[in-house]
Design an enzyme around this catalytic site. Sequence first.
Site, PDB file in Angstrom:
ATOM      1  CG  MET A 154       1.475   2.579   4.640  1.00 28.74           C
ATOM      2  SD  MET A 154       0.380   1.849   5.892  1.00 28.74           S
ATOM      3  CE  MET A 154      -0.333   0.502   4.960  1.00 28.74           C
ATOM      4  CG  HIS A 201      -2.437  -4.123  -0.948  1.00 29.05           C
ATOM      5  ND1 HIS A 201      -2.468  -2.976  -1.681  1.00 29.05           N
ATOM      6  CD2 HIS A 201      -3.714  -4.573  -0.926  1.00 29.05           C
ATOM      7  CE1 HIS A 201      -3.690  -2.730  -2.077  1.00 29.05           C
ATOM      8  NE2 HIS A 201      -4.467  -3.685  -1.635  1.00 29.05           N
ATOM      9  CD  GLU A 202      -2.448  -1.539   3.356  1.00 33.57           C
ATOM     10  OE1 GLU A 202      -2.045  -1.513   4.533  1.00 33.57           O
ATOM     11  OE2 GLU A 202      -1.995  -0.806   2.484  1.00 33.57           O
ATOM     12  N   GLY A 203      -1.449  -6.673   4.702  1.00 32.59           N
ATOM     13  CA  GLY A 203      -1.498  -7.924   5.468  1.00 32.59           C
ATOM     14  C   GLY A 203      -2.032  -9.042   4.607  1.00 32.59           C
TER      15      GLY A 203
END
Length: 607
Positions: free
Chosen positions: A157, A457-459
Amino acid sequence: MSLRPTLDFLLYDWLKVGQLGERSRFSDHSRETFDAVLDTCERIAREKYAPFNRLVDTEEPRFDGEKVILPQATHDAWEAYAGSGMLGAAQDYAIGGMQLPYTVEAAANTFFTVASASIGGGLLTVGNANLLLAHGTELQKKVFALNEFSGRWAGTMCLSEPQAGSSLSDVATRATPDGADFESDPFGPRYRLKGNKMWISAGEHELTENIVHLVLAKIPGPDGKLVPGTKGISLFVVPKKMADAEGRLTGERNDIALAGLNHKLGWRGTTNTLLNFGEGKYPVRGAPGAIGYLVGKPGEGLRCMFHMMNEARISIGLAATALGLAGYYASLDYAKNRPQGRPAGPSGKDASQPQVRIIEHADVKRMLLAQKSYCEGALALLLNCARLVDEQHTGTPEAAEEARLLLEVLMPVAKSWPSEFCLEANSLAIQIHGGYGYTRDFPVEQYWRDNRLNMIHEGTHGIQAADLLGRKVVMEGGKGLTLLAGRINATVERAFKRGDLAEYGNALAQALQKVGAGTRAAWSTNQPGDALANAVPYMQAFGHLVIAWTWLDVLQSVPPTGGTPADEGRRRAARYFFHYELPKIGAWLRVVETRDRTCADTPEEAF
């Protein structure tokens, strides 16, 4: 020490996952088939991952000008992982899946991260394919998603950009219609993308024959300008190599170029890249720009992408937990075998006596109990979240709605709490090793380095905290928070029926009242700036409440006394958390309740 007994207890004794076989989707399964999956993953992790964890840390990916070179061990691990069927474990039989509960899939994948997070697994590929199943066209599903589930292709992504970081509203990658027939392409509306994407894990490699990128970009308006903010963001599937409608590669390479490899503190075995889309290095079909196909509707890219991100957050929480557990197991083994120091007697220490193992020192026991309480508590929370995913998909309508609401509130905690406190567990593992822990002679320094990424990562931690306090606890009139409070109170009521747990029930009930009061005080002015000034302390307090609740619920599957040594370990870890950790929420909530502006109002010059 092995992860397997802990997983077995949490899955079968606590979460009663075996009962999922009574549901029509999982009717072909039983504990026997679940155990077979766990056995297979444990074996692959032991044989293909664990022996090479240090190798992939020291032999980082390198670019030879044409392709990225990875150690043979990484290729072998991917082949074994893909061959196990785990990429499509939870998918329908009709597309080659095993129709396993997500809870079992999540538990089985934990073995690989404990063995070697740096080698990596199928997190992004599975998330990418699941997103396409939810939002893609029929041909996008058939060609891209199914080839990812099979392991033939991999997925990424592509969100962040060098100039924007986590601020997705500032995405500048452009997508313009490709020719007059762009709407009639069999894969969906066809666009040409130009822009740069940063921090793309597995963005370039030779592990699979193709890589499927999911890319956020903006479609210019009639005036040629990009729509500001997040409303103009759309999502595109952009393959590294072009394929036909049957999934056969055409021999054309898409206009995607590797601009560089990021050299990371940890996860060094996993490729992380800066990618240039449409720079002209690989012109495709006689025109500049990377070819991409619209996924979903224009302007709904973030809505589609968050389908993948929310799923990924459980996986990130599990990755942080698994790395914490790896450090705990290593430091426990070291503490049992390292002789150092002597116990203090009435007259001090007797140097003539033999040294004792360091596990006999109270402070080492403190550090081990802290690790155990953090990591096993986080593992229980995350498997419970995975169980809620199964409930959302296969439960009654009422149960599915409750699962949805609970997941909304728990998701920021599930990602962020393990990434903070299991990292602290890794730090304690280094401390137990002393000076040796700071060297590469022991694995605990690598576990810490690998885990440090999970807060980002991922927020990031701050973003998750703002999401929790700014949105999740107040959304839909606070329905999710009210439901969670009801679940916690139910656990407290059951605890009162067992004398050995009454003390914990009282402590948890008081903690719930404090978090509720803190939530109301934070929003008492109805000013987001006042509430969110201390979102991270709120997250820490909220997370400790949730982990304490999890431990108390787990204890109700443990006998009051006796049982196995593992039962005693759970009782001791829970006691540690309630005595040493839960009291910390008062200090965190104090700044939340008073809407303390120390941080928010500090002028730049003061730094």
